[in-house]
Design an enzyme around this catalytic site. Structure first.
Site, short mmCIF file in Angstrom:
data_model
loop_
_atom_site.label_atom_id
_atom_site.label_comp_id
_atom_site.label_asym_id
_atom_site.label_seq_id
_atom_site.Cartn_x
_atom_site.Cartn_y
_atom_site.Cartn_z
N THR A 1 81.25 125.13 93.22
CA THR A 1 80.43 125.01 94.44
C THR A 1 81.16 124.23 95.51
OG1 THR A 1 78.33 124.22 95.37
CG2 THR A 1 79.21 122.96 93.54
N LYS B 1 74.45 119.88 95.66
CA LYS B 1 74.02 120.79 94.59
C LYS B 1 74.66 120.35 93.28
CE LYS B 1 74.43 125.25 95.46
NZ LYS B 1 74.64 126.60 96.06
N GLU C 1 81.04 133.97 101.12
CA GLU C 1 79.93 134.55 100.36
C GLU C 1 79.68 136.01 100.75
OE1 GLU C 1 76.73 131.55 99.50
OE2 GLU C 1 75.58 133.03 100.60
N ASP D 1 73.22 130.36 93.73
CA ASP D 1 72.91 130.63 95.12
C ASP D 1 71.44 130.32 95.34
OD1 ASP D 1 74.24 131.47 97.53
OD2 ASP D 1 72.75 133.06 97.60
N PHE E 1 68.95 116.81 100.71
CA PHE E 1 69.88 117.43 101.65
C PHE E 1 69.25 118.71 102.21
CE2 PHE E 1 71.38 121.10 99.13
CZ PHE E 1 70.89 120.76 97.88
N TYR F 1 67.29 121.51 103.61
CA TYR F 1 65.92 121.70 104.08
C TYR F 1 64.92 120.73 103.43
CZ TYR F 1 67.96 126.01 105.86
OH TYR F 1 68.77 126.91 106.53
N ASP F 2 65.39 119.80 102.61
CA ASP F 2 64.47 118.90 101.90
C ASP F 2 63.50 118.15 102.83
OD1 ASP F 2 65.29 119.62 99.37
OD2 ASP F 2 66.71 117.96 99.15
N LYS G 1 61.19 116.06 93.33
CA LYS G 1 62.04 117.25 93.49
C LYS G 1 62.80 117.55 92.19
CE LYS G 1 65.82 119.46 95.88
NZ LYS G 1 67.06 119.38 96.65
N HIS H 1 63.15 124.40 92.31
CA HIS H 1 63.82 125.68 92.04
C HIS H 1 65.08 125.44 91.19
CE1 HIS H 1 64.73 123.53 95.67
NE2 HIS H 1 65.96 124.02 95.68
#
Ligand code: ITT
Length: 181
Positions: A7, A12, A36, A65, A140, A142-143, A162, A167
């Site tokens: 990554t 992430k 990508e 992703d 980070f 859109y959190d 979180k 997700h």
């Protein structure tokens, strides 16, 4: 066991390494700057990326992703989330949503794991809404504007939450189960 996570995104990696570490799996980062694939499909993008990562390292490796899919924007930014975060940021997303009645959205992550022979996929989704304004300083991307369903705070205001419902958490849970002997 040891495993490689390819990554370009250190945040992430941090989240994934912390989760996997608690389950006895040590993750190392393969810094991976990769153009990508353009597609509306997370699995297709992850598949192409993991094939490319495996061709670079020649060892078992995974990629993931992630996209934020906003109902009122017909799923935008979706698979273009990295691009949208860079171009318009959270401010731009909030502007696009000003006056929208429906603020529902979800995050989805698709992990692709190349074990040297074949590729497996593990998905996780987290539903919620887009806040009226950015709140919080943790996390980070859109959190600060994502409020998970059933909770009052944004991910950036409650990072512990979180890490237990996201997700990424859900997809990593399935992935880690598949690695159990
Ligand atoms: P890779 O090299 O792993 O692809 P990336 O940053 O391009 O890194 P993605 O395409 O998966 O990763 O993610 C798209 C963007 O969505 C990412 O740059 C963040 O801005 C955002 N994002 C991803 N996961 C997030 C999360 O858990 N919380 C908030 N924003 C997230």
């Amino acid at each position: 066991m040891d495993i490689l996570f390819a990554t370009s995104n250190p945040h992430k990696f941090e989240e994934a390494a912390a989760f996997l570490g608690q389950r006895g799996i040590r993750a190392a980062r393969l810094p991976f700057e990769h153009r990508e694939l353009r597609s509306d499909n997370l699995e297709e993008i992850a598949r192409e990326a993991v094939d490319s990562a495996y061709s670079v390292c020649g060892k078992p490796v995974f990629v993931e992703d992630t996209g934020l899919f906003i109902t009122a924007l017909n799923g935008f930014p979706g698979t273009y989330s990295a691009w949208a975060q860079k171009k318009i940021g959270n401010k731009g997303i909030l502007k696009l949503l000003s006056g929208a009645g429906d603020r529902s959205a979800f995050f989805e992550t698709c992990i692709a794991y190349h074990d040297g022979k074949s590729v497996s996929f593990f998905s996780g989704r987290c539903a919620g809404t887009i806040a009226e304004a950015a709140r919080g300083t943790s996390g980070f991307g859109y959190d600060p504007i994502f409020v998970p369903e059933g909770h009052p705070q944004t991910f950036a205001e409650n990072i512990l939450l979180k890490n237990n419902i996201s997700h990424r958490y859900k997809s990593l849970l399935e992935f880690s189960k598949s690695l159990e002997p």
